[in-house]
Design an enzyme around this catalytic site. Sequence first.
Site, PDB file in Angstrom:
ATOM      1  N   LYS A 173       9.231   3.380  -5.588  1.00 42.90           N
ATOM      2  CA  LYS A 173      10.043   2.439  -6.358  1.00 42.90           C
ATOM      3  C   LYS A 173      10.078   1.080  -5.673  1.00 42.90           C
ATOM      4  O   LYS A 173      10.470   0.975  -4.506  1.00 42.90           O
ATOM      5  CB  LYS A 173      11.458   2.995  -6.525  1.00 42.90           C
ATOM      6  CG  LYS A 173      11.486   4.352  -7.245  1.00 42.90           C
ATOM      7  CD  LYS A 173      12.878   4.924  -7.301  1.00 42.90           C
ATOM      8  CE  LYS A 173      13.372   5.335  -5.941  1.00 42.90           C
ATOM      9  NZ  LYS A 173      14.659   6.072  -6.003  1.00 42.90           N
ATOM     10  N   THR A 201      24.547  -1.407  -8.787  1.00 46.01           N
ATOM     11  CA  THR A 201      23.393  -0.505  -8.803  1.00 46.01           C
ATOM     12  C   THR A 201      23.665   0.807  -8.057  1.00 46.01           C
ATOM     13  O   THR A 201      22.737   1.506  -7.678  1.00 46.01           O
ATOM     14  CB  THR A 201      22.176  -1.195  -8.177  1.00 46.01           C
ATOM     15  OG1 THR A 201      22.509  -1.613  -6.824  1.00 46.01           O
ATOM     16  CG2 THR A 201      21.767  -2.420  -8.982  1.00 46.01           C
ATOM     17  N   GLY A 203      23.950   4.369  -7.267  1.00 46.01           N
ATOM     18  CA  GLY A 203      23.464   5.591  -7.893  1.00 46.01           C
ATOM     19  C   GLY A 203      22.207   5.451  -8.726  1.00 46.01           C
ATOM     20  O   GLY A 203      21.847   6.376  -9.458  1.00 46.01           O
ATOM     21  N   THR A 204      21.501   4.331  -8.605  1.00 40.57           N
ATOM     22  CA  THR A 204      20.287   4.165  -9.421  1.00 40.57           C
ATOM     23  C   THR A 204      19.219   5.193  -9.076  1.00 40.57           C
ATOM     24  O   THR A 204      18.548   5.720  -9.969  1.00 40.57           O
ATOM     25  CB  THR A 204      19.706   2.750  -9.269  1.00 40.57           C
ATOM     26  OG1 THR A 204      19.580   2.447  -7.874  1.00 40.57           O
ATOM     27  CG2 THR A 204      20.586   1.708  -9.932  1.00 40.57           C
ATOM     28  N   GLY A 205      19.054   5.485  -7.788  1.00 45.98           N
ATOM     29  CA  GLY A 205      18.034   6.463  -7.392  1.00 45.98           C
ATOM     30  C   GLY A 205      18.349   7.856  -7.894  1.00 45.98           C
ATOM     31  O   GLY A 205      17.472   8.568  -8.395  1.00 45.98           O
ATOM     32  N   CYS A 206      19.625   8.246  -7.770  1.00 47.43           N
ATOM     33  CA  CYS A 206      20.054   9.555  -8.276  1.00 47.43           C
ATOM     34  C   CYS A 206      19.812   9.653  -9.780  1.00 47.43           C
ATOM     35  O   CYS A 206      19.327  10.666 -10.290  1.00 47.43           O
ATOM     36  CB  CYS A 206      21.540   9.760  -8.007  1.00 47.43           C
ATOM     37  SG  CYS A 206      22.050   9.604  -6.294  1.00 47.43           S
TER      38      CYS A 206
END
Length: 261
Positions: A173, A201, A203-206
Amino acid sequence: MKTALTIAGSDSCGGAGIQADIKTMTMNGVYAMSAITALTAQNTTGVTGISEVTPEFLGKQLDAIFQDIFPDAVKIGMVSSSFLIEVIAEKLEHYGAKNVVVDPVMVATSGARLIEESAVEALKTKLLPIATVITPNIPEAEILTGKNITNEAEMEQAAEFLKQQYGCDALVKGGHCINDANDVLSGAIWFEGKRIDNPNTHGTGCTLSSAIAANLAKGYDLQTSVKNAKDYISGALGAMLDLGKGSGPMAHNFSIIKAEK
């Protein structure tokens, strides 16, 4: 209904971890289940405490799930110790888990470290080889490859290196480190992201990894699953939810909010 399991830590403010995963999976049309690896005391400004579950109890959670409602996909997020990683790998192999998405969570958006140093090696040797796809950001990809990543060509090289090294696809990413929001999948397959000027942003990865898992559970191929997941996260960010004093959460239920207006 298709089912998906998230194995991750709990976020007390609801923007990341188990809470974000369940919201995301639900909004992407699958039945969500969870196995909690740790409780965290955190909010949008940072993490103030982490309390791990025991390996034995994590194993019991996984047995309870797989022996009753077998998941069509599994997402693995924050796992802070090698002991927990070993239990997860053992159980997933034992039950023949499929569509395994590993988000190698090492550092929170706020900058707090979420994984022990010894767990990094366990992650590499135990979890990545059984993954379908992993979703590292630039700092995480640098840790996993041992190489600096400063441009898009090096992102492509990292994704390919990870696939060759661990036998799983890798979605590296870009985020705002290198490009606006463009990610690359092994094989130099790029997914352009919509630039959204939103500082919240958390928690965007989760959310992205859970959306990928949900789409894989529904039978979509990996490329389609990634595209659908990126479209979903763009919608969640685009809703411009503004909560908390730090990097706030996204509106995981943005489609419901739109329908009510």
